[in-house]
Write a protein that holds these residues in place. Structure first.
Motif, PDB file in Angstrom:
ATOM      1  N   ILE A 173      90.005  57.444  55.961  1.00 57.52           N
ATOM      2  CA  ILE A 173      90.782  58.603  56.425  1.00 57.52           C
ATOM      3  C   ILE A 173      90.682  59.683  55.354  1.00 57.52           C
ATOM      4  CG2 ILE A 173      93.122  59.490  56.831  1.00 57.52           C
ATOM      5  CD1 ILE A 173      93.891  56.780  57.928  1.00 57.52           C
ATOM      6  N   ASP A 174      90.620  60.956  55.764  1.00 57.21           N
ATOM      7  CA  ASP A 174      90.748  62.025  54.776  1.00 57.21           C
ATOM      8  C   ASP A 174      91.672  63.113  55.288  1.00 57.21           C
ATOM      9  OD1 ASP A 174      89.319  64.187  56.162  1.00 57.21           O
ATOM     10  OD2 ASP A 174      87.463  63.139  55.692  1.00 57.21           O
ATOM     11  N   LEU A 175      92.089  63.979  54.377  1.00 60.01           N
ATOM     12  CA  LEU A 175      92.982  65.098  54.696  1.00 60.01           C
ATOM     13  C   LEU A 175      92.213  66.415  54.658  1.00 60.01           C
ATOM     14  CD1 LEU A 175      94.928  62.756  53.829  1.00 60.01           C
ATOM     15  CD2 LEU A 175      96.465  64.498  52.961  1.00 60.01           C
ATOM     16  N   ALA A 176      90.931  66.377  55.008  1.00 62.95           N
ATOM     17  CA  ALA A 176      90.051  67.533  54.863  1.00 62.95           C
ATOM     18  C   ALA A 176      90.489  68.716  55.721  1.00 62.95           C
ATOM     19  CB  ALA A 176      88.625  67.138  55.219  1.00 62.95           C
ATOM     20  N   ASP A 177      90.297  69.913  55.156  1.00 65.31           N
ATOM     21  CA  ASP A 177      90.599  71.146  55.881  1.00 65.31           C
ATOM     22  C   ASP A 177      89.407  72.095  55.906  1.00 65.31           C
ATOM     23  OD1 ASP A 177      90.535  71.855  53.243  1.00 65.31           O
ATOM     24  OD2 ASP A 177      92.499  72.834  53.201  1.00 65.31           O
ATOM     25  N   ASP A 178      88.282  71.672  55.348  1.00 69.24           N
ATOM     26  CA  ASP A 178      87.091  72.518  55.338  1.00 69.24           C
ATOM     27  C   ASP A 178      86.427  72.498  56.706  1.00 69.24           C
ATOM     28  OD1 ASP A 178      84.910  74.041  53.868  1.00 69.24           O
ATOM     29  OD2 ASP A 178      83.784  72.342  54.689  1.00 69.24           O
ATOM     30  N   SER A 179      86.100  73.661  57.241  1.00 67.50           N
ATOM     31  CA  SER A 179      85.583  73.768  58.600  1.00 67.50           C
ATOM     32  C   SER A 179      84.281  72.993  58.788  1.00 67.50           C
ATOM     33  CB  SER A 179      85.373  75.243  58.959  1.00 67.50           C
ATOM     34  OG  SER A 179      84.878  75.375  60.273  1.00 67.50           O
ATOM     35  N   GLU A 180      83.315  73.222  57.923  1.00 66.33           N
ATOM     36  CA  GLU A 180      82.023  72.544  58.050  1.00 66.33           C
ATOM     37  C   GLU A 180      82.165  71.038  57.868  1.00 66.33           C
ATOM     38  OE1 GLU A 180      77.765  72.314  55.630  1.00 66.33           O
ATOM     39  OE2 GLU A 180      78.995  74.126  55.493  1.00 66.33           O
ATOM     40  N   PHE A 181      82.951  70.635  56.894  1.00 67.52           N
ATOM     41  CA  PHE A 181      83.151  69.210  56.609  1.00 67.52           C
ATOM     42  C   PHE A 181      83.708  68.489  57.834  1.00 67.52           C
ATOM     43  CE2 PHE A 181      85.303  65.467  55.094  1.00 67.52           C
ATOM     44  CZ  PHE A 181      84.626  65.059  53.949  1.00 67.52           C
ATOM     45  N   VAL A 182      84.735  69.045  58.451  1.00 65.67           N
ATOM     46  CA  VAL A 182      85.409  68.384  59.567  1.00 65.67           C
ATOM     47  C   VAL A 182      84.598  68.453  60.857  1.00 65.67           C
ATOM     48  CG1 VAL A 182      87.469  68.407  61.042  1.00 65.67           C
ATOM     49  CG2 VAL A 182      87.688  68.728  58.564  1.00 65.67           C
ATOM     50  N   THR A 183      84.046  69.630  61.163  1.00 66.75           N
ATOM     51  CA  THR A 183      83.376  69.802  62.458  1.00 66.75           C
ATOM     52  C   THR A 183      82.054  69.042  62.561  1.00 66.75           C
ATOM     53  OG1 THR A 183      82.369  71.877  61.695  1.00 66.75           O
ATOM     54  CG2 THR A 183      84.452  72.035  62.891  1.00 66.75           C
ATOM     55  N   GLN A 184      81.416  68.754  61.432  1.00 67.07           N
ATOM     56  CA  GLN A 184      80.145  68.029  61.467  1.00 67.07           C
ATOM     57  C   GLN A 184      80.300  66.533  61.188  1.00 67.07           C
ATOM     58  OE1 GLN A 184      77.085  69.882  59.082  1.00 67.07           O
ATOM     59  NE2 GLN A 184      77.505  71.919  59.878  1.00 67.07           N
ATOM     60  N   PHE A 185      81.507  66.105  60.930  1.00 73.43           N
ATOM     61  CA  PHE A 185      81.798  64.738  60.518  1.00 73.43           C
ATOM     62  C   PHE A 185      81.330  63.707  61.556  1.00 73.43           C
ATOM     63  CE2 PHE A 185      84.688  61.104  59.947  1.00 73.43           C
ATOM     64  CZ  PHE A 185      84.637  60.912  58.564  1.00 73.43           C
ATOM     65  N   SER A 186      81.734  63.896  62.796  1.00 72.97           N
ATOM     66  CA  SER A 186      81.393  62.941  63.846  1.00 72.97           C
ATOM     67  C   SER A 186      79.892  62.884  64.093  1.00 72.97           C
ATOM     68  CB  SER A 186      82.124  63.306  65.143  1.00 72.97           C
ATOM     69  OG  SER A 186      81.821  62.385  66.170  1.00 72.97           O
ATOM     70  N   GLU A 187      79.250  64.051  64.150  1.00 72.18           N
ATOM     71  CA  GLU A 187      77.807  64.112  64.386  1.00 72.18           C
ATOM     72  C   GLU A 187      77.030  63.369  63.304  1.00 72.18           C
ATOM     73  OE1 GLU A 187      74.249  67.489  64.337  1.00 72.18           O
ATOM     74  OE2 GLU A 187      76.354  68.103  64.449  1.00 72.18           O
ATOM     75  N   LYS A 188      77.479  63.496  62.062  1.00 73.33           N
ATOM     76  CA  LYS A 188      76.753  62.897  60.948  1.00 73.33           C
ATOM     77  C   LYS A 188      77.011  61.402  60.795  1.00 73.33           C
ATOM     78  CE  LYS A 188      75.177  66.902  59.336  1.00 73.33           C
ATOM     79  NZ  LYS A 188      73.733  67.259  59.295  1.00 73.33           N
ATOM     80  N   LEU A 189      78.215  60.942  61.191  1.00 76.91           N
ATOM     81  CA  LEU A 189      78.613  59.587  60.811  1.00 76.91           C
ATOM     82  C   LEU A 189      79.010  58.649  61.953  1.00 76.91           C
ATOM     83  CD1 LEU A 189      80.861  60.585  57.758  1.00 76.91           C
ATOM     84  CD2 LEU A 189      78.502  59.740  57.689  1.00 76.91           C
TER      85      LEU A 189
END
Length: 377
Positions: A107-123
């Motif tokens: 789990i993370d508390l990320a708020d960065d747009s690129e980090f969060v929006t690409q998370f599912s696609e990458k992992l």
């Protein structure tokens, strides 16, 4: 369940650890780069909660995270070590990838747009193959935002506009990671959906005055880049406008940052993030002024089931300096859902994973409350 909280001595991480220690029976390991801060954190919980927590030195940008996990043996890793803007590029999703390889949840508390929006696609596929759960953005945005929207969605035939913002009290504790996150997009262009068209705006500009009403009052607000600006239009395709702003309670601080945004916009300053520590320290010069009251507003507009215009004005209010607990509540809820087997394997943003009622069952612990400021149809 053994839970490793990276950044567990930071502004939000420490509060999350307090909740996990005081209200659950988990084994907690706090990790971070600073041995001195880890020692102080261990002593703090020994005195305040009569609990001996484990500690471990760990850097989220290093390449030995999997080896560290093999020694610590967690069932779940919570990455509360911001700013997440620095966890991209060469070390992109390093902690999450290490969790996949080791075989534990994340789990993370990320708020960065690129980090969060690409998370599912990458992992996502890797996480499903490994049988682990990975959730990003487990914080106020996008998690609470989505919970509020879903709570009121049945009131609308067509939801057209989502405009919202957050403003902490000046006495609220602040951290270098949060300041660095804001500075990363201050004066920089990004896109937001406005009346059905993607529009370029600049961080910490389009300054306006917003009246929260009592007990928060009027606050200056400015543009912020967050994951929701991309996530919400994809989830709710009928929405034509998504706008988010944030504000500092003291005008001198808010307008001062607005001035800096112009210096970045015209390239007189190339990188504001490098001054995060200095600006954080300067903000404490003004600590004696202002209050410990902060809040969040969310204005939903659209058409009701009869085709008439409808607007709902929702607010969260956090008094007595309790605001920094708000971003930790989603993570606390997700920990319990993972523990009880309510989530399936895969990687996803924290969308539609808890209800607004579940959120405030925890929030009431600190007398954080919600209200509808106005309701019209």
């Amino acid at each position: 369940m053994r839970i490793l909280v990276i950044g567990g001595y930071g502004t939000f991480g420490k509060r999350l650890v307090e909740s996990l220690v005081n209200f659950y029976q988990y084994e907690i390991i706090v990790a971070g780069r600073s041995g001195e801060k880890l020692a102080k954190t261990k002593h703090y919980f020994s005195v305040s909660a009569n609990t001996e927590i484990e500690t471990a030195q760990l850097d989220v940008t290093s390449d030995d995270i999997k080896a560290k996990l093999s020694l610590i043996k967690p069932n779940l890793v919570i990455n509360a070590a911001g700013p997440y803007q620095l966890q991209k590029g060469k070390c992109a999703y390093g902690v999450a990838k290490a969790c996949i390889e080791y075989g534990c949840h994340y789990i993370d508390l990320a708020d960065d747009s690129e980090f969060v929006t690409q998370f599912s696609e990458k992992l996502n596929q890797q996480a499903r193959d490994a049988g682990v759960i990975l959730v990003t953005g487990t914080s106020t945005i996008p998690a609470l935002t989505d919970a509020v929207i879903r709570h009121y969605l049945t009131e609308f035939k067509t939801l057209q506009s989502v405009e919202y913002g957050i403003s902490p009290g000046n006495h609220t504790e602040r951290g270098k990671g949060t300041v660095g996150s804001i500075l990363s997009y201050t004066g920089r262009p990004f896109e937001t959906l406005s009346e059905g068209q993607w529009k370029s705006v600049f961080g910490w500009q389009d300054i306006k005055r917003y009246d929260f009403g009592s007990p928060i009052g009027k606050r200056w607000m400015s543009n912020c880049e967050i994951p929701d600006l991309k996530l919400l239009p994809a989830i709710y395709p009928q929405v034509e406008t998504v706008r988010f702003q944030a504000g500092l309670e003291l005008g001198i601080l808010h307008i001062g940052l607005w001035v800096l945004s112009w210096l970045r916009r015209i390239n007189l300053i190339k990188n504001l993030s490098r001054y995060a520590h200095q600006l954080l320290q300067m903000s404490y010069w003004f600590y004696r002024w202002g209050s410990d009251v902060g809040g969040m507003y969310l204005n939903l507009k659209g058409l009701d089931k009869n085709g008439k215009e409808k607007a709902i004005y929702w607010q969260l209010v956090a008094e007595k300096g309790t605001g920094p607990n708000v971003p930790t509540i989603a993570a606390e809820l997700l920990v319990e859902k993972i523990q009880t087997g309510q989530l399936s394997a895969g990687a996803r943003p924290c969308i539609n994973l808890f209800s607004l009622e579940e959120f405030f069952q925890v929030a009431r612990r600190w007398e954080i409350y919600q209200k509808e400021v106005n309701y019209e149809s």
